[in-house]
Design a protein around this motif. Structure first.
Motif, PDB file in Angstrom:
ATOM      1  N   THR A   2      16.401 -24.112  60.583  1.00 39.80           N
ATOM      2  CA  THR A   2      15.329 -23.126  60.522  1.00 39.80           C
ATOM      3  C   THR A   2      15.366 -22.406  59.176  1.00 39.80           C
ATOM      4  O   THR A   2      16.417 -22.151  58.629  1.00 39.80           O
ATOM      5  N   THR A   3      14.178 -22.108  58.674  1.00 41.52           N
ATOM      6  CA  THR A   3      14.048 -21.393  57.414  1.00 41.52           C
ATOM      7  C   THR A   3      13.282 -20.104  57.666  1.00 41.52           C
ATOM      8  O   THR A   3      12.085 -20.144  57.933  1.00 41.52           O
ATOM      9  N   PHE A   4      13.978 -18.998  57.609  1.00 40.67           N
ATOM     10  CA  PHE A   4      13.348 -17.698  57.821  1.00 40.67           C
ATOM     11  C   PHE A   4      13.447 -16.906  56.530  1.00 40.67           C
ATOM     12  O   PHE A   4      14.479 -16.939  55.866  1.00 40.67           O
ATOM     13  N   ARG A   9      13.540 -12.732  59.479  1.00 39.36           N
ATOM     14  CA  ARG A   9      14.798 -12.856  60.218  1.00 39.36           C
ATOM     15  C   ARG A   9      15.192 -11.520  60.864  1.00 39.36           C
ATOM     16  O   ARG A   9      15.569 -11.467  62.032  1.00 39.36           O
ATOM     17  N   TRP A  12      12.841 -10.931  63.836  1.00 43.45           N
ATOM     18  CA  TRP A  12      13.124 -11.898  64.909  1.00 43.45           C
ATOM     19  C   TRP A  12      14.424 -11.550  65.631  1.00 43.45           C
ATOM     20  O   TRP A  12      14.526 -11.693  66.855  1.00 43.45           O
ATOM     21  N   LEU A  40      10.902 -24.021  66.874  1.00 41.64           N
ATOM     22  CA  LEU A  40      10.780 -23.123  65.729  1.00 41.64           C
ATOM     23  C   LEU A  40      11.497 -23.673  64.491  1.00 41.64           C
ATOM     24  O   LEU A  40      12.669 -24.018  64.549  1.00 41.64           O
ATOM     25  N   ASP A  41      10.763 -23.763  63.390  1.00 37.32           N
ATOM     26  CA  ASP A  41      11.342 -24.233  62.125  1.00 37.32           C
ATOM     27  C   ASP A  41      11.418 -23.127  61.078  1.00 37.32           C
ATOM     28  O   ASP A  41      12.379 -23.051  60.323  1.00 37.32           O
ATOM     29  N   GLU A  42      10.351 -22.336  61.014  1.00 40.53           N
ATOM     30  CA  GLU A  42      10.252 -21.331  59.949  1.00 40.53           C
ATOM     31  C   GLU A  42       9.653 -20.043  60.491  1.00 40.53           C
ATOM     32  O   GLU A  42       8.918 -20.063  61.472  1.00 40.53           O
ATOM     33  N   ALA A  43       9.941 -18.946  59.801  1.00 43.00           N
ATOM     34  CA  ALA A  43       9.284 -17.674  60.113  1.00 43.00           C
ATOM     35  C   ALA A  43       9.092 -16.906  58.824  1.00 43.00           C
ATOM     36  O   ALA A  43       9.934 -16.968  57.919  1.00 43.00           O
ATOM     37  N   LEU A  52       5.411 -17.425  63.197  1.00 38.54           N
ATOM     38  CA  LEU A  52       6.419 -18.373  63.667  1.00 38.54           C
ATOM     39  C   LEU A  52       5.835 -19.767  63.492  1.00 38.54           C
ATOM     40  O   LEU A  52       4.763 -20.067  64.013  1.00 38.54           O
ATOM     41  N   GLY A  54       6.368 -23.953  63.647  1.00 38.39           N
ATOM     42  CA  GLY A  54       7.222 -24.995  64.211  1.00 38.39           C
ATOM     43  C   GLY A  54       6.438 -26.237  64.568  1.00 38.39           C
ATOM     44  O   GLY A  54       5.329 -26.439  64.085  1.00 38.39           O
TER      45      GLY A  54
END
Ligand SMILES: [Zn+2]
Length: 69
Positions: A2-4, A9, A12, A40-43, A52, A54
């Motif tokens: 995941t890339t936040f 972050r 979340w 979920l991949d990124e935020a 969000l 994904g």
């Protein structure tokens, strides 16, 4: 993986577990044209929303779920 972004972050991390599950079950897939669970991949923060990002659990299409913050 995941890339936040750091600010995404931080937000979340404050979302309760039950709410997270709910959010990840309510992404709208523009390929399925239905509400789907997504991985979920990124935020990131987009204006006043937490975005969000994904993949649809059914077809793998990109899903973006915006959450008001
Ligand atoms: Zn889908």
């Amino acid at each position: 993986m995941t890339t936040f972004t750091p600010d995404a972050r931080a937000i979340w991390d404050q979302v309760p577990e039950a709410m997270r599950t709910k959010l990840l079950d309510s992404g709208f897939c523009s390929h399925c044209l239905a509400t789907r669970h997504f991985a979920l991949d990124e935020a990131e923060i987009r204006g006043k929303d937490l975005a969000l990002i994904g993949k649809c659990g059914t077809c793998g299409h990109r899903v973006v779920r915006l959450v008001e913050i």
